[in-house]
Motif scaffolding. Structure first.
Motif: not given
Length: 542
Positions: A130-132, A248-249, A316-318
């Motif tokens: 989800a993040l990377a 955000l799933t 960093a992503k949100l």
């Protein structure tokens, strides 16, 4: 100037598609059948792609070579950079001596290796996806499974299987957002359709994981955990993709699956955990019980590297300002020999001829930051940390060559028109195309290692084909995304990453043969689902 043509061989789409498929056949035959080292298979496929681009498609030799160079550059940054920093992060934890505490921590959660596989590969891997994305999940979770006692091959198969259901919504749903930008279909609508396809994988994958770890006996003994985790992940994926937030799933789904499993483990544990661990390790005696005296401080230190990764990537992503600031450091480089000279099918300069140097916003750079944070907390000297980084780079030389050659192969096939020829041929089968539409995504990810790239290649093609055969375009664009997630486990790029992570560098062909049946089986399930959704199950669509 060079503009790709779809049917360069005697104006025959079928013959041209057969020719275009040769580089892929070279790679997979050398890897799977002849057991050639992965870097030689990748280089051979690249050579075949270059010859076909120049002799078959009429691409100027200089442009073909520059296309390969652009792909190689992308293979280095971000892909190889991510893998190197992920492995370095793991090496720092080993050097510090805290990895034994990590093993004990997971044993306190559950001493059962089948449960640990679901927690690490599926739940934690889903959160990392989800993040990377970009290979970081299989690299990190593969090393974690080996570190807690999994045989390398079993660990590789487990993490590749687990890295399926989350991929469509990976990196904050970048593949779906890309498809929306290319087709003009709102990405929220595409995400809602994908959210009615991939939950089926999420429901099944935990069962496959425990089967890989301990066979049918493992499924019989741990089915409650597999069912609860898969059902929670699948339900959260459906609800979040359709009613909350597509980007955000995966975050919501991974956390929901982990929380549901932890709640179950409070009052239920498999009865044969020691026996399962002994079977996994090939031992006659049960493994020792975990150290119950492991204090909260040691647990926190053991988990610190991965908690730090989650924290850094979440910020960093949100967090918009940080994300924008990092993105502002990206440098767009018009690629020499291709920029303004490579044309798209419409005759306009292709936007693929611009290389984005994500030197600071890359997940690899964020992992590097995490590594220095880990070295500081673990009180490792800077010289020691840098020495470990250097050792990691050296150890990655052959796997790195594989990754670079495969990405160079992908760029040559894409920019010369070979991939489009294959996709157009598959799309030309008429009304049965709904059944075969996931195959395009599967092929795209097998070539490029990225669901985002597969959508960039085929999303518009899926849209046009859907309009021709009278099917909802959003369904087939979503099918391209869903089909791609099961192609990731056979991508030479991903095989090289996971082989290096689990200590099997050079044995990519062994891993490929082990996971190919799962990839094809899950692809067949998706093909059947998409076909039914285009006909009798059309009520499933939003």
């Amino acid at each position: 100037m060079y503009q790709p043509v779809t049917a360069p061989v005697a104006d025959s789409l079928g013959l041209s598609a057969l020719l275009a498929a040769v580089p892929l056949l070279v790679v997979f035959v050398l890897l799977g059948a002849l057991r050639v080292k992965a870097h030689w298979a990748g280089l051979s496929g690249l050579a075949a792609a270059l010859l076909i681009a120049v002799l078959g498609y009429g691409m100027p030799t200089g442009m073909a070579l520059m296309s390969a160079a652009q792909g190689a550059a992308f293979g280095v940054l971000p892909i190889l950079w991510i893998v190197i920093t992920a492995i370095w992060l793991y090496q720092l934890t080993v050097r510090s001596g805290h990895f034994e505490d990590l093993r004990a921590t997971f044993s306190l959660l559950s001493p059962d290796p089948r449960i640990q596989a679901v927690v690490i590969a599926f739940c934690f891997g889903g959160l990392l996806e989800a993040l990377a994305g970009f290979g970081a999940p299989v690299a990190i979770t593969g090393m974690m499974l080996v570190a807690i006692g999994f045989p390398p091959l079993r660990a590789a198969i487990a993490v590749l299987l687990a890295n399926t259901a989350p991929v469509a919504f990976g990196a904050l749903s970048t593949p779906i957002i890309t498809a929306g930008e290319l087709t003009g279909i709102p990405f929220e609508h595409i995400g809602a359709v994908v959210g009615r396809q991939t939950p089926l994988l999420a429901l099944v994958v935990p069962f496959l994981l425990v089967f890989v770890v301990d066979g049918r006996r493992g499924v019989r003994r741990t089915w409650p955990a597999a069912l609860v985790t898969g059902a929670a992940f699948a339900l959260a994926q459906f609800v979040c993709a359709n009613y909350i937030s597509v980007p955000l799933t995966d975050i919501v789904s991974a956390l929901a699956g982990a929380v549901a499993l932890l709640a179950l483990l409070r009052f239920w544990q498999p009865a044969d955990s020691d026996a399962a661990r002994s079977r996994l390790a090939g031992e006659d005696a049960a493994s020792p019980a975990p150290d119950q005296r492991l204090g909260a401080g040691r647990v926190l230190l053991a988990l610190f590297p991965y908690l730090l990764v989650i924290a850094v990537f979440s910020v960093a992503k949100l967090w918009g300002p940080v994300e924008d600031a990092l993105a502002a450091t990206d440098v767009e480089i018009p690629w020499p020999g291709l920029h303004e000279a490579l044309l798209s099918a419409s005759g306009e300069p292709s936007d693929t001829a611009v290389f984005t140097l994500s030197w600071l916003s890359s997940p690899g750079s964020l992992l590097l930051l995490c590594g220095f944070g880990v070295a500081l907390v673990y009180r490792l000297k800077l010289r020691t940390a840098l020495a470990e980084l250097g050792s990691t780079v050296v150890s990655m030389r052959w796997s790195g060559l594989t990754i670079v050659s495969v990405l160079a192969l992908a760029y040559v096939m894409n920019q010369s028109g070979q991939t489009t020829t294959i996709g157009t041929a598959i799309a030309g089968i008429g009304s049965a195309f709904a059944f075969f539409s996931p195959v395009l995504g599967w092929v795209g990810v097998a070539v490029t290692g990225s669901d985002t790239s597969a959508n960039a290649l085929f999303a518009s093609l899926q849209q046009v084909a859907a309009e021709r055969v009278g099917v909802d375009p959003a369904l087939l664009v979503a099918a391209n995304t869903a089909g791609g997630v099961v192609g990731k486990m056979i991508s030479p790029q991903n095989l090289a990453i996971v082989a290096t992570a689990v200590g099997m560098a050079g044995a990519e062909s062994t891993i490929l043969r082990a996971v190919l049946k799962w990839s094809l089986g899950l692809l067949l399930v998706l093909c059947a689902l998409i076909y039914l959704q285009s006909t009798v199950l059309s009520w499933m669509l939003p």
